[in-house]
Enzyme design. Sequence first.
Site, PDB file in Angstrom:
ATOM      1  N   HIS A  95       1.130  -0.993   0.511  1.00  0.00           N
ATOM      2  CA  HIS A  95      -0.074  -0.584   0.138  1.00  0.00           C
ATOM      3  C   HIS A  95       0.680   1.281   0.309  1.00  0.00           C
ATOM      4  O   HIS A  95       0.120   2.526   0.189  1.00  0.00           O
ATOM      5  CB  HIS A  95      -0.920   0.001   1.248  1.00  0.00           C
ATOM      6  CG  HIS A  95      -0.214   0.646   2.774  1.00  0.00           C
ATOM      7  ND1 HIS A  95       0.091  -0.614   3.368  1.00  0.00           N
ATOM      8  CD2 HIS A  95       0.068   1.306   2.942  1.00  0.00           C
ATOM      9  CE1 HIS A  95       0.054  -0.023   4.414  1.00  0.00           C
ATOM     10  NE2 HIS A  95       0.343   1.411   4.719  1.00  0.00           N
ATOM     11  N   ASP A 126      -0.172  -7.660   1.219  1.00  0.00           N
ATOM     12  CA  ASP A 126       0.598  -6.090   1.726  1.00  0.00           C
ATOM     13  C   ASP A 126       2.168  -5.760   1.542  1.00  0.00           C
ATOM     14  O   ASP A 126       3.002  -5.255   2.114  1.00  0.00           O
ATOM     15  CB  ASP A 126       0.021  -5.182   2.672  1.00  0.00           C
ATOM     16  CG  ASP A 126      -0.179  -3.662   2.859  1.00  0.00           C
ATOM     17  OD1 ASP A 126       0.533  -3.877   1.657  1.00  0.00           O
ATOM     18  OD2 ASP A 126      -0.649  -3.322   3.700  1.00  0.00           O
ATOM     19  N   SER A 208       4.408   3.186   7.834  1.00  0.00           N
ATOM     20  CA  SER A 208       4.311   1.648   6.905  1.00  0.00           C
ATOM     21  C   SER A 208       5.455   1.444   6.340  1.00  0.00           C
ATOM     22  O   SER A 208       6.047   2.517   5.313  1.00  0.00           O
ATOM     23  CB  SER A 208       3.096   1.832   6.279  1.00  0.00           C
ATOM     24  OG  SER A 208       1.428   1.813   7.388  1.00  0.00           O
TER      25      SER A 208
END
Length: 356
Positions: A95, A126, A208
């Site tokens: 992402h 992911d 992230s």
Amino acid sequence: MDASPSRALRKTVTAAALVCCAALAAGCTESVGPARPEAAVATGAAVPTAAADLQSRFQQVIRDVLPSVVQIQASHDLGSGVVFDDRGHIVTNAHVVGSEKTFKVTTAHTEEPLTASLVYSYPEQDLAVIKLDKVPDGLKPARFGDSGKVEVGQLVLAMGSPLGLSSSVTQGIVSATGRTVSENGGGGTGATIANMVQTSAAINPGNSGGALVDLDGRVIGIPTLAAADPALGGSAAPGIGFAIPASMVRTIAEQIVKHGKVVDSGRAALGITARTVVDAGYRPAGVAVVTVHGGGAADRAGLRAGDVITEVGGRPVTTLTSLAEALATAEPGQRTTVTYQRAGARRTAQVTLGEQ
């Protein structure tokens, strides 16, 4: 913390909502920083030996690992990454890269951003790998630990670029292991990920793809999600974050580096396309099979389009998310029981799961 207007990602862990941490958002974060011994001495206070030793350990880990954590800038979003090898490969979240192919990367030893290109993105887990177009001198790969040895209560540090603040560090503990976490879309990959590490270390937008590190300086996970409380309008729930386990990160990244794609996902599948169905009260009531892939697990077990799956392996299935969660804890080749409705009649089938 308010979500980023550029692309804040909403996610759920069963009943809890999750916020994906790739996009830059308004707010602030605390960097790790136990009291400095010299500050205590200046005020005349004695510094306990154990506290001084722990502080020294933290600082040594930060010096060792932070050079292996980079900032990744896409056209609209910002996240973090971890140097995977000395050839310039960097592992991050899918992402973070989104649909883009080129990126700007800032390392610990470069003042100007470097350019990088996408190698492969694997939204199902992911994870993604990008590669620097030119490898700078001194690029330091991270050391990855064994996720199977991670224990609840273990001290950890989260490193990345929360809110665009590069080379930031927060600290906490491993709060739980073995969590199955489902992304709920909203700009995310929609992945359901098993065996995630839950941590109390602050995970903010921009973290992230960074590193969750133990006190031996090994990466034990890739921070991916922070929880949000729906009762508070989606505001961040402090102290609840999730990281993809290092063993899975290494398995996927090694395949991407070697083959340019994922050739062995390790993720179980039924071999169907499906949709959530609701009952007369508009409550989710199962997953309707739309198509059955020829030769797949469901096809071999006799399932067909129109069947409504209600249980897998004894776990209730009411939505696509709950089906994904049931499959995330299974393995390809595993034999399991699938309960379904056909023409109003309840049926069961023994299914040998395939691979996604």
